[in-house]
Design a protein around this motif. Sequence first.
Motif, PDB file in Angstrom:
ATOM      1  N   THR A   4      -2.068  -4.570  -3.598  1.00 49.75           N
ATOM      2  CA  THR A   4      -0.624  -4.338  -3.708  1.00 49.75           C
ATOM      3  C   THR A   4      -0.229  -4.185  -5.172  1.00 49.75           C
ATOM      4  OG1 THR A   4      -0.245  -5.685  -1.737  1.00 49.75           O
ATOM      5  CG2 THR A   4       1.659  -5.260  -3.146  1.00 49.75           C
TER       6      THR A   4
ATOM      7  N   ALA B 189       1.597 -11.343  -3.638  1.00 51.51           N
ATOM      8  CA  ALA B 189       1.042 -10.010  -3.382  1.00 51.51           C
ATOM      9  C   ALA B 189      -0.467  -9.991  -3.544  1.00 51.51           C
ATOM     10  CB  ALA B 189       1.692  -8.994  -4.322  1.00 51.51           C
TER      11      ALA B 189
ATOM     12  N   PHE C  93       0.615 -11.841   1.122  1.00 50.34           N
ATOM     13  CA  PHE C  93      -0.173 -10.633   1.299  1.00 50.34           C
ATOM     14  C   PHE C  93      -1.659 -10.943   1.476  1.00 50.34           C
ATOM     15  CE2 PHE C  93       3.648  -8.793  -0.031  1.00 50.34           C
ATOM     16  CZ  PHE C  93       3.608  -7.440   0.264  1.00 50.34           C
TER      17      PHE C  93
ATOM     18  N   PRO D  14       4.185  -8.249   5.455  1.00 50.70           N
ATOM     19  CA  PRO D  14       3.472  -7.337   4.548  1.00 50.70           C
ATOM     20  C   PRO D  14       3.151  -5.997   5.213  1.00 50.70           C
ATOM     21  CG  PRO D  14       2.576  -9.551   4.367  1.00 50.70           C
ATOM     22  CD  PRO D  14       3.557  -9.587   5.503  1.00 50.70           C
TER      23      PRO D  14
ATOM     24  N   MET E 177       9.648  -6.063  -1.826  1.00 49.27           N
ATOM     25  CA  MET E 177       9.039  -7.392  -1.912  1.00 49.27           C
ATOM     26  C   MET E 177      10.031  -8.449  -2.387  1.00 49.27           C
ATOM     27  SD  MET E 177       5.148  -6.700  -3.249  1.00 49.27           S
ATOM     28  CE  MET E 177       5.392  -5.370  -4.425  1.00 49.27           C
TER      29      MET E 177
END
Length: 365
Positions: free
Chosen positions: A268, A264, A358, A111, A207
Amino acid sequence: MDAVEKANADRQKSWIKDRKVGEGAYAVVYQGREASTGRKVAIKKIKVGQFKDGLDMSAIREVKYLRELKHQNVIELLDVFSSKTNLNLVLEFLDSDLEMIIKDRSLVFLPADIKSWMAMTFRGLEFCHRNWILHRDLKPNNLLIASDGQLKIADFGLAREYADPGYKMTCQVITRWYRPPELLFGSRYYSSAVDIWSVGCIFAELMLRIPYLPGESDMDQLKTIFRALGTPTEEDWPGHTKLPDYIPVGQFPKTPLRDLFTAASADTLNLLSKCLIFEPRKRINAKEALFHPYFFALPYPSHPSKLPKCATQVERPLEEVDGNVEIASTAKARNNILKRKLSSPSEKGRSIARRLDFTKQTPGS
């Protein structure tokens, strides 16, 4: 030989072309070096003779804007010289690009790595926009990576100034997968928000490790966008039905980003959603993005020197204005993968996003 010709000849002798590393319809790129120091450079030879009216406008723009833009996250133009019917741009040499890194399955992204690439992209773009320049073709293979890990925005052939908000501009810019809906609907009056949409698509691609919105045609591109983000209403995007090329493309429900980007963090997803707002005036700008909580939360961005790098550089051709490297069958396959993920929140569909957690700080962050 007059003074101008002599100066041009002297500049030409300063640079040596070693090997060709890419070729398109209008330009060839060579790896070269500076004669006096041996420093590696890239030499972009533009075939001026290809154009009936002389020099291609994209070449003029690229020289103009790169002479004006000096920033650590924008590629540096070192010199310009002509030879016969060619114009040669001498650029700093960069080892790879973000597309190569995304596609290299031997590399694992943390991340903090994605955060670093995004920070450098927004920094370079903020500098461009602060100087009233739209890039208009942001995509992973126009984000080059230096040997020290620094990301640099490159290829300003479609760039232009936008200081006058009432000036008409073409909507036939930005590679389709990264093109915002206002351009797909034919808007001729637009702002720096078009570049922000492209950055949002790149953010998602980092991602997912595959393109986020890979449409096969302009119409399919709109369907792909609305399938992912929902069909906009007049409340979401006032006036969009009055745009020149507006056409209804079906009603799709809004799917929460969390359904696809399952790993995420809230920050994010918040930044990603602000890049992909339909109403251009409500999209976040580059300066605001740099102050978003995403960049100040743990894990902190990786130092550029610690970012994943490709083991070897792969030669690649220059792309056309709206050309995608992927052949049609590959684009179709990727599009189908994305459609399945968006329509079915299965474990299989979420597996790619789950590789990135994340919510946990990485060691040494």
